[in-house]
Design a protein around this motif. Sequence first.
Motif, PDB file in Angstrom:
ATOM      1  N   HIS A 165       0.982  -1.078   0.012  1.00  0.00           N
ATOM      2  CA  HIS A 165       0.086  -0.108   0.041  1.00  0.00           C
ATOM      3  C   HIS A 165       0.930   1.112   0.248  1.00  0.00           C
ATOM      4  CE1 HIS A 165      -1.549   3.078   2.908  1.00  0.00           C
ATOM      5  NE2 HIS A 165      -2.344   3.100   2.026  1.00  0.00           N
ATOM      6  N   PHE A 166       0.772   2.323  -0.678  1.00  0.00           N
ATOM      7  CA  PHE A 166       1.286   3.577  -0.790  1.00  0.00           C
ATOM      8  C   PHE A 166       0.445   4.646  -0.708  1.00  0.00           C
ATOM      9  CE2 PHE A 166       3.586   0.338  -3.296  1.00  0.00           C
ATOM     10  CZ  PHE A 166       4.907   0.365  -2.870  1.00  0.00           C
ATOM     11  N   THR A 167       0.828   5.681  -0.132  1.00  0.00           N
ATOM     12  CA  THR A 167       0.275   6.782   0.032  1.00  0.00           C
ATOM     13  C   THR A 167       1.037   8.004  -0.781  1.00  0.00           C
ATOM     14  OG1 THR A 167       1.038   7.620   2.179  1.00  0.00           O
ATOM     15  CG2 THR A 167      -1.002   6.308   2.027  1.00  0.00           C
TER      16      THR A 167
ATOM     17  N   TYR B 258      -0.978  10.014  12.355  1.00  0.00           N
ATOM     18  CA  TYR B 258      -0.035   9.640  11.218  1.00  0.00           C
ATOM     19  C   TYR B 258      -0.264   8.341  10.771  1.00  0.00           C
ATOM     20  CZ  TYR B 258       3.976   8.914   8.517  1.00  0.00           C
ATOM     21  OH  TYR B 258       5.173   8.487   7.394  1.00  0.00           O
ATOM     22  N   LEU B 259      -0.045   7.501  12.002  1.00  0.00           N
ATOM     23  CA  LEU B 259       0.281   6.061  11.697  1.00  0.00           C
ATOM     24  C   LEU B 259      -1.097   5.221  11.277  1.00  0.00           C
ATOM     25  CD1 LEU B 259       2.738   5.201  14.462  1.00  0.00           C
ATOM     26  CD2 LEU B 259       3.238   4.941  11.846  1.00  0.00           C
ATOM     27  N   ARG B 260      -2.103   5.788  11.637  1.00  0.00           N
ATOM     28  CA  ARG B 260      -3.323   5.287  11.740  1.00  0.00           C
ATOM     29  C   ARG B 260      -3.681   4.392  10.386  1.00  0.00           C
ATOM     30  NH1 ARG B 260      -6.987   9.263  12.832  1.00  0.00           N
ATOM     31  NH2 ARG B 260      -6.726   8.816  15.080  1.00  0.00           N
ATOM     32  N   SER B 261      -3.516   5.139   9.063  1.00  0.00           N
ATOM     33  CA  SER B 261      -3.593   4.504   7.923  1.00  0.00           C
ATOM     34  C   SER B 261      -2.620   3.374   7.524  1.00  0.00           C
ATOM     35  CB  SER B 261      -3.905   5.353   6.729  1.00  0.00           C
ATOM     36  OG  SER B 261      -2.576   6.058   6.358  1.00  0.00           O
ATOM     37  N   TYR B 262      -1.542   3.499   8.015  1.00  0.00           N
ATOM     38  CA  TYR B 262      -0.494   2.585   7.675  1.00  0.00           C
ATOM     39  C   TYR B 262      -0.615   1.287   8.692  1.00  0.00           C
ATOM     40  CZ  TYR B 262       1.539   6.724   5.682  1.00  0.00           C
ATOM     41  OH  TYR B 262       1.389   8.169   5.023  1.00  0.00           O
ATOM     42  N   ILE B 263      -0.989   1.475   9.679  1.00  0.00           N
ATOM     43  CA  ILE B 263      -1.357   0.390  10.727  1.00  0.00           C
ATOM     44  C   ILE B 263      -2.525  -0.386  10.196  1.00  0.00           C
ATOM     45  CG2 ILE B 263      -2.143  -0.259  12.965  1.00  0.00           C
ATOM     46  CD1 ILE B 263      -0.391   2.015  14.016  1.00  0.00           C
ATOM     47  N   ASP B 264      -3.214   0.120   9.600  1.00  0.00           N
ATOM     48  CA  ASP B 264      -4.669  -0.185   8.891  1.00  0.00           C
ATOM     49  C   ASP B 264      -4.270  -1.282   7.871  1.00  0.00           C
ATOM     50  OD1 ASP B 264      -7.556  -0.566   9.009  1.00  0.00           O
ATOM     51  OD2 ASP B 264      -7.414   0.426   7.255  1.00  0.00           O
ATOM     52  N   ALA B 265      -3.602  -0.649   6.818  1.00  0.00           N
ATOM     53  CA  ALA B 265      -3.196  -1.400   5.748  1.00  0.00           C
ATOM     54  C   ALA B 265      -2.238  -2.563   6.105  1.00  0.00           C
ATOM     55  CB  ALA B 265      -2.302  -0.425   4.721  1.00  0.00           C
TER      56      ALA B 265
ATOM     57  N   PHE C 218       2.595  -4.364   2.979  1.00  0.00           N
ATOM     58  CA  PHE C 218       3.595  -3.628   3.463  1.00  0.00           C
ATOM     59  C   PHE C 218       3.074  -1.847   2.924  1.00  0.00           C
ATOM     60  CE2 PHE C 218       5.361  -7.656   3.142  1.00  0.00           C
ATOM     61  CZ  PHE C 218       6.358  -7.753   3.930  1.00  0.00           C
ATOM     62  N   SER C 219       3.148  -1.176   4.351  1.00  0.00           N
ATOM     63  CA  SER C 219       2.556   0.259   3.881  1.00  0.00           C
ATOM     64  C   SER C 219       3.813   1.233   3.868  1.00  0.00           C
ATOM     65  CB  SER C 219       1.483   0.471   4.962  1.00  0.00           C
ATOM     66  OG  SER C 219       0.796   1.639   4.562  1.00  0.00           O
ATOM     67  N   TYR C 220       3.671   2.172   2.836  1.00  0.00           N
ATOM     68  CA  TYR C 220       4.604   3.133   2.442  1.00  0.00           C
ATOM     69  C   TYR C 220       4.087   4.567   2.367  1.00  0.00           C
ATOM     70  CZ  TYR C 220       7.705  -0.895   1.084  1.00  0.00           C
ATOM     71  OH  TYR C 220       8.411  -1.848   0.886  1.00  0.00           O
ATOM     72  N   ASP C 221       5.061   5.463   2.914  1.00  0.00           N
ATOM     73  CA  ASP C 221       4.559   6.946   2.642  1.00  0.00           C
ATOM     74  C   ASP C 221       5.784   7.445   1.689  1.00  0.00           C
ATOM     75  OD1 ASP C 221       3.488   9.314   3.249  1.00  0.00           O
ATOM     76  OD2 ASP C 221       4.495   9.941   5.296  1.00  0.00           O
ATOM     77  N   VAL C 222       4.997   8.570   1.297  1.00  0.00           N
ATOM     78  CA  VAL C 222       6.048   9.399   0.344  1.00  0.00           C
ATOM     79  C   VAL C 222       6.794  10.233   0.834  1.00  0.00           C
ATOM     80  CG1 VAL C 222       4.710  11.259   0.032  1.00  0.00           C
ATOM     81  CG2 VAL C 222       5.949  10.295  -2.214  1.00  0.00           C
ATOM     82  N   ASN C 223       8.108  10.450   0.306  1.00  0.00           N
ATOM     83  CA  ASN C 223       9.280  11.319   0.732  1.00  0.00           C
ATOM     84  C   ASN C 223       9.036  12.447  -0.264  1.00  0.00           C
ATOM     85  OD1 ASN C 223      11.477  12.776   0.878  1.00  0.00           O
ATOM     86  ND2 ASN C 223      12.728  11.215   1.450  1.00  0.00           N
ATOM     87  N   TYR C 224       8.535  13.527   0.322  1.00  0.00           N
ATOM     88  CA  TYR C 224       8.179  14.780  -0.453  1.00  0.00           C
ATOM     89  C   TYR C 224       9.511  15.433  -1.224  1.00  0.00           C
ATOM     90  CZ  TYR C 224       3.529  14.474   1.307  1.00  0.00           C
ATOM     91  OH  TYR C 224       2.349  14.493   1.557  1.00  0.00           O
TER      92      TYR C 224
END
Length: 146
Positions: free
Chosen positions: A26-28, A81-88, A94-100
């Motif tokens: 999962h990626f945001t 911050y962690l809510r959606s990553y923990i959910d996925a 495997f849950s990833y965030d973007v580095n701006y």
Amino acid sequence: MRMTDEFISTTDLDWFAAFYNGNLAHFTSGGTTAVPEKVADSIKNYEELYDYFFDLKKRCGIEIIEDNLPEFLNQIKREEYLRSYIDAASRGLFSYDVNYENNSYFLVAKPLSPLSLRELPKNIKEIVYTLPKEIKTGSASITELE
């Protein structure tokens, strides 16, 4: 119908992909353009995958990758911050965030019992994007999406 560049760059998309080894992620996007062409090519497929993965039941415990997290002002901000990553991750992704700074992705949370591509129904397997084989499950940073 394809997503427009304006839509991609102004929407925090939750998109999904398979690693070459069959694990799923999962990626945001955070409103960045760090979205693969195959994901942007079809709003219909994007919505079908989104609905499928967020309708899954939680299946496992997770591990938060503490070394990859930004600093938070307080515990409430951290939990938000962690809510959606923990959910996925609890759904096996495997849950990833973007580095701006460079439009790359970093791992935030991983499942203790990963969901596998072979567990998916045929219609979902056929439309999920597969990451390049050089990208490994659990990579601290993903920069090449195509």
